[in-house]
Enzyme design. Sequence first.
Site, PDB file in Angstrom:
ATOM      1  N   ASN A  15     -39.436  54.614  30.773  1.00  0.00           N
ATOM      2  CA  ASN A  15     -38.810  55.655  29.516  1.00  0.00           C
ATOM      3  C   ASN A  15     -38.797  54.982  28.310  1.00  0.00           C
ATOM      4  O   ASN A  15     -38.036  54.039  27.980  1.00  0.00           O
ATOM      5  CB  ASN A  15     -37.632  56.314  30.019  1.00  0.00           C
ATOM      6  N   TRP A  16     -39.977  55.073  27.587  1.00  0.00           N
ATOM      7  CA  TRP A  16     -39.970  54.339  26.378  1.00  0.00           C
ATOM      8  C   TRP A  16     -38.980  54.860  25.335  1.00  0.00           C
ATOM      9  O   TRP A  16     -38.587  54.165  24.249  1.00  0.00           O
ATOM     10  CB  TRP A  16     -41.225  54.362  25.561  1.00  0.00           C
ATOM     11  N   LYS A  17     -38.278  56.109  25.556  1.00  0.00           N
ATOM     12  CA  LYS A  17     -37.210  56.722  24.665  1.00  0.00           C
ATOM     13  C   LYS A  17     -37.846  56.680  23.264  1.00  0.00           C
ATOM     14  O   LYS A  17     -39.196  56.903  23.199  1.00  0.00           O
ATOM     15  CB  LYS A  17     -36.113  55.970  24.436  1.00  0.00           C
ATOM     16  N   HIS A 102     -31.161  63.674  31.190  1.00  0.00           N
ATOM     17  CA  HIS A 102     -30.987  62.217  30.734  1.00  0.00           C
ATOM     18  C   HIS A 102     -29.487  62.318  30.101  1.00  0.00           C
ATOM     19  O   HIS A 102     -29.379  63.130  28.850  1.00  0.00           O
ATOM     20  CB  HIS A 102     -32.039  61.646  29.847  1.00  0.00           C
ATOM     21  N   GLU A 104     -28.724  60.822  27.572  1.00  0.00           N
ATOM     22  CA  GLU A 104     -28.653  60.697  25.994  1.00  0.00           C
ATOM     23  C   GLU A 104     -29.009  61.854  25.564  1.00  0.00           C
ATOM     24  O   GLU A 104     -28.450  62.346  24.487  1.00  0.00           O
ATOM     25  CB  GLU A 104     -29.836  59.737  25.504  1.00  0.00           C
ATOM     26  N   GLU A 174     -28.220  57.301  36.980  1.00  0.00           N
ATOM     27  CA  GLU A 174     -28.239  56.451  35.791  1.00  0.00           C
ATOM     28  C   GLU A 174     -26.728  56.509  35.332  1.00  0.00           C
ATOM     29  O   GLU A 174     -26.255  57.248  34.443  1.00  0.00           O
ATOM     30  CB  GLU A 174     -29.011  56.883  34.613  1.00  0.00           C
ATOM     31  N   GLY A 180     -28.633  50.574  28.471  1.00  0.00           N
ATOM     32  CA  GLY A 180     -28.586  49.701  27.263  1.00  0.00           C
ATOM     33  C   GLY A 180     -27.645  48.743  27.058  1.00  0.00           C
ATOM     34  O   GLY A 180     -27.628  48.242  25.814  1.00  0.00           O
ATOM     35  N   SER A 219     -30.111  49.105  32.472  1.00  0.00           N
ATOM     36  CA  SER A 219     -30.359  47.879  32.236  1.00  0.00           C
ATOM     37  C   SER A 219     -31.076  47.095  33.539  1.00  0.00           C
ATOM     38  O   SER A 219     -30.853  45.846  33.777  1.00  0.00           O
ATOM     39  CB  SER A 219     -28.760  47.048  32.161  1.00  0.00           C
ATOM     40  N   GLY A 240     -35.816  51.588  30.853  1.00  0.00           N
ATOM     41  CA  GLY A 240     -35.741  51.781  29.214  1.00  0.00           C
ATOM     42  C   GLY A 240     -36.348  50.759  28.574  1.00  0.00           C
ATOM     43  O   GLY A 240     -37.425  50.445  28.502  1.00  0.00           O
ATOM     44  N   GLY A 241     -35.188  49.943  28.043  1.00  0.00           N
ATOM     45  CA  GLY A 241     -35.905  48.866  26.998  1.00  0.00           C
ATOM     46  C   GLY A 241     -36.877  47.936  27.619  1.00  0.00           C
ATOM     47  O   GLY A 241     -37.539  47.529  26.826  1.00  0.00           O
TER      48      GLY A 241
END
Length: 261
Positions: A15-17, A102, A104, A174, A180, A219, A240-241
Amino acid sequence: MTADRARRRKVMFANWKLNGCAESIETWIKTMAPLAEEGVLDIVLMPPALWMERARTGLERYPSRLALGAQNVAAWEQGAYTGEISARMMADAGACYALVGHSERRLLFGETDEMVSRKMACCWTAGLSPVLCIGETGFERETGETERVLKRQLGAVEGWVRPPPGKALWIAYEPVWSIGTGQAAGPDLVAAVLAGIHSHWAGLNATIHSQPRLLYGGSVSLANAASLIALEAVDGLLVGGASVNPESCADLCRAMIRALD
Ligand code: 13P
């Protein structure tokens, strides 16, 4: 390792966001495609919506078991909803999966359980497999609310789980406090929560035919990916990151493949 275990492929969702750049899509696909093809890992790229078509073109150049997913879809099939992108449009652009709910989206964009349910329904209609994200905040965990929150988030979508043949519901645990922050949930916690989701689902009524496939996200990094993907209860990881840079994402996938081999 038993033959059964060898056959069980797991999945890494990237997931590149709101990260990455259009130019890096092809490099990412070129780097990752051989890992999806040869290993025991399927890979799903979830780029920003604008780059979905570009990613599909990349997949045509480097055919593999790599698939595409959407980070979000509209809660409506069509209509006067300025700025929205429907599940059907995402499917037409090459997506096979879509994140719904999600944290976010829930926390920053006011997405309610009802909207999450509608998005799930739109996914089924469009032929996408929804990846339902659930998880508690740090405060909810500290105050002993985790189980109640997860059951509420699952309960909200129960009536909307209607996978067509060949499609499955995916559920990603999640925890909000892990996203993050560099503070991933430990394997014991992940195993316990996923077992809870599994038994909750098993107790649901007969209209929900298939067991969901279960993911962990929050994470995920080179330091913890192997121990998390190796868990029996885990069908895959939602990253993610650590998924944006092609070289470090490839290292992450190699660590997962080693843990599964
Ligand atoms: P991080 O891996 O950056 O913590 O993000 C997790 C996530 O939200 C994936 O959907």
